[in-house]
Design a protein around this motif. Sequence first.
Motif, PDB file in Angstrom:
ATOM      1  N   CYS A 519       0.786  -1.236   0.000  1.00 57.92           N
ATOM      2  CA  CYS A 519       0.000   0.000   0.000  1.00 57.92           C
ATOM      3  C   CYS A 519       0.819   1.288   0.000  1.00 57.92           C
ATOM      4  O   CYS A 519       0.366   2.315  -0.527  1.00 57.92           O
ATOM      5  N   ASN A 520       1.986   1.290   0.634  1.00 60.82           N
ATOM      6  CA  ASN A 520       2.749   2.533   0.791  1.00 60.82           C
ATOM      7  C   ASN A 520       3.199   3.086  -0.557  1.00 60.82           C
ATOM      8  O   ASN A 520       3.672   2.344  -1.432  1.00 60.82           O
ATOM      9  N   SER A 521       3.106   4.391  -0.690  1.00 66.13           N
ATOM     10  CA  SER A 521       3.500   5.026  -1.951  1.00 66.13           C
ATOM     11  C   SER A 521       4.991   4.864  -2.219  1.00 66.13           C
ATOM     12  O   SER A 521       5.415   4.725  -3.379  1.00 66.13           O
ATOM     13  N   GLN A 522       5.813   4.841  -1.141  1.00 60.48           N
ATOM     14  CA  GLN A 522       7.258   4.721  -1.356  1.00 60.48           C
ATOM     15  C   GLN A 522       7.663   3.321  -1.837  1.00 60.48           C
ATOM     16  O   GLN A 522       8.792   3.131  -2.284  1.00 60.48           O
ATOM     17  N   ASP A 523       6.746   2.360  -1.719  1.00 60.03           N
ATOM     18  CA  ASP A 523       7.036   1.005  -2.205  1.00 60.03           C
ATOM     19  C   ASP A 523       6.360   0.714  -3.548  1.00 60.03           C
ATOM     20  O   ASP A 523       6.287  -0.435  -3.981  1.00 60.03           O
ATOM     21  N   ARG A 524       5.927   1.751  -4.216  1.00 57.66           N
ATOM     22  CA  ARG A 524       5.269   1.557  -5.515  1.00 57.66           C
ATOM     23  C   ARG A 524       6.219   0.890  -6.508  1.00 57.66           C
ATOM     24  O   ARG A 524       5.793   0.080  -7.331  1.00 57.66           O
TER      25      ARG A 524
END
Length: 630
Positions: A519-524
Motif C-alpha cells: 500500500c505505501n507510496s514509497q514502495d510503488r
Amino acid sequence: MAKPEKAAARREDILAAAKTTLEESLKYDGVEEVVIEGETCAVARRRGRPVVLIFVPEEQGPIAPATQELAIQLGAIVEGGPADYVWATATGKLGDGFIYSWLPDKECQVSSIPAASELGRNSSAGARARPVADPVRFKELQHEFDQLHEQVYASREPIDGSNDLTAQLCKCIFLKMHLERHPDFRPVARGPLFEEIFHPNYIRKNGEKAVEQIKKAFEVARALPEYCLKDDQGRDFRIFDPDDFIKFQKPETYARIAEMLGGHQLTTPEETGVEDDIIGRAFDVMLRAKFESKGGMGIYLTPQQVRDAMVQMVFHDILNEDSGLVTRRNAKSGKTQFRVCDPCCGSAGFLITAMREVRKQIDKLLGLSARQRLELLSEVFAQGFEGADSSPNMVLMGRINMALHGDPKARVFRVANSLSTDIFTPESFDLILTNPPFKKGGITDKDHAKLLESFRSDISNGTPAMKGSGLALGAKPDGKGVWKPVNSVDPAILFIDRCLQLLKPGGRLLIVVPDGVLCNSQDRYVREYLMGKKNERTGKFIGGKAVVRAVVSLPAVTFRLSGAGAKTSFLYLQKKRPGDEQGPVFMAVANNVGFDVKQNKEVLTGENDLIKIVEAYKAGPTSGAQRPTG
C-alpha cells in the motif's frame, strides 16, 4: 447429577438440537443416531449413503484442532462413507462449529452444509475410495502426546520452556526412528542393543546408567553418515551439531518417553494398519498447542488457518491448470520433478500442509496398488520438499514433523540467512510457501552491505534486466527512474525477490508480507517491479516479473503473539513465462481467522473468514471482491 453424567446429558441435548437443525432448517430426512468407534454421532443419508455426519465433542466452546481431526476421521469411516460433510458442533445451531467436506472435489474445511434441496443429483452417488482412518488411535495418540508433554514439563527437567521440551522430545523420537530402521543398533561395540536399553523396565531398573547409555546412543547416531543431508549443490549438511545432546536427566522421564513411543511404529506405520500420517497429525496438533511464541524474536508458527487457506488456493490452481504436475517425472532422470520450498520453514508447517495435499492427489490415482502409491508418495516427498531455518531447534522440529508425515529423511537445512544461502538452486522450485521474519528498521547497507549488493545482481545500465535468476530489490529508482543502491530495505521486499529467483518460470509464491509493501507510496516501485507499469490507455501492464494472482488481508491479531505490530496480508504471485499477462487480482479481507489473543494467549473463536475467502477464490472471478485496507 455427577459431572460425567451432566456432560453426557449436555452432549445428548446438543446432538438432538443438531439433528433438529438438519431436519427443520436444511430439510434432511430421517437423521439417525449411530455409534462409531465408541462415539455417538448422527447421520443424514441419501440413497443409503451418508451425506452429513454430526459429532458433538466433549469440550464446550469453539472446536479445538484435535477435535477437528477426530471428527474428520469419524466422517471417513462411517458406514458407507466417507460422509459428504462432517459437522462438529458444540451448540447444534446452524452456522456454528467446524464443517469438513469429504467430497472428492473438496476434502477440506468448508463454511456451510448445503440444504438437502441444494445437493447435486450425484453428490452421494457412486462408490468413492474409502480413506484409511482410525479415530480411536488418533484420540489415544493425542492424549499420549499431551500427557507426555505435561508429565515431562512437571518433572522440572533442566529445559528452557515448552519449546525446548519439544525439541528434546524430538531427539528421543529421532532415536526411536533410528532404532526402527536399525534394530541391531548398539551405542557401544559389544554393548547391549539399544532396543534393550530404550525400554521402560530397563531404564527404571538401571537409572542413571540407562540415562547415560541413551545419551551415548544419541551421540553415536547423530554422527552417522545417513544423517548427513546434501543440498542442491551436493554439499553435506549434518542434521545435528557435533556438540548437540539430550538435556533430559531423570530416568523416569526417559522411561515415560520409551513407554509412549514403544507402542508405535514411527517409520513404517502402514505395516501396523494405521494411516501413515496419523502419528504426524497428532504430533502436529500437539506442537501447535504447546508451542510458546517468543515475542519480538521472530519465532512464531504461522496459524494453521492461514496455512490451510494459502495451500488450498494454490493447489486449486495447480491441479486445475496442470493436474499431472505433482507426479510428473523428468524424462531423462526418471525422478519426480515437482518441488516445494519454504526458505523460512520453522517447524515445517507449510511443508506438511502441502504434503497432505500431495497425499490426497496420489491416493486418488487409479491403476496403482496401495504399495505403489506409498512408494510414489515417498519419492515425491524425498525429492520434492525442502526447507531451511536459522534456529537449530526449529530445524529439528521441522525434520521430525516431516518425518512423522512420511518423509523420514526430510531435507530441512540450518542456514545463517535464507536470503543469502546458496543451498537452493535458482529457478528450481514449482511452489514456495513462506512467512519470512519481519525486522523493524529494515536491513541496512551499514550492517549488511554485502547482502544488499547481492540483491543488485540484475541491475544493468541503471535498470533491472528482469532475468529469471537475477535480483534487483537491493536498489530502487530515483526521481529519473535510474535504479540506485538503497540505504535500507524491508526484508519482506528482499524475500519476495529471493523467492521469485528460486522459482521456475510459471512457479508460484505465496508469502506473508506487511501491508505497507502493498500500500505505501514509497514502495510503488516494488509493485511495478512485480506487475509492470500499467498502460492507462489499454489497461494492460507492461513488463514485470510476476503475475499477481491474489492478495488476502489478515487481521492484526494474526501475528500479535510474535510481537509483530504491523498488519499483514498474504500475497500470491506467479513467476512470469513468455506470454503471461497480468489479469484481474483476487482481493479479499479477512476480519477473523479463528482465534483472538487475550492475556498473551491464543483463544479460539471459531470465526474464520478465510474459509469463505478460499471458496470465493475457487469459484472464480466475481464483481464483489474486496480490496484490503491498510
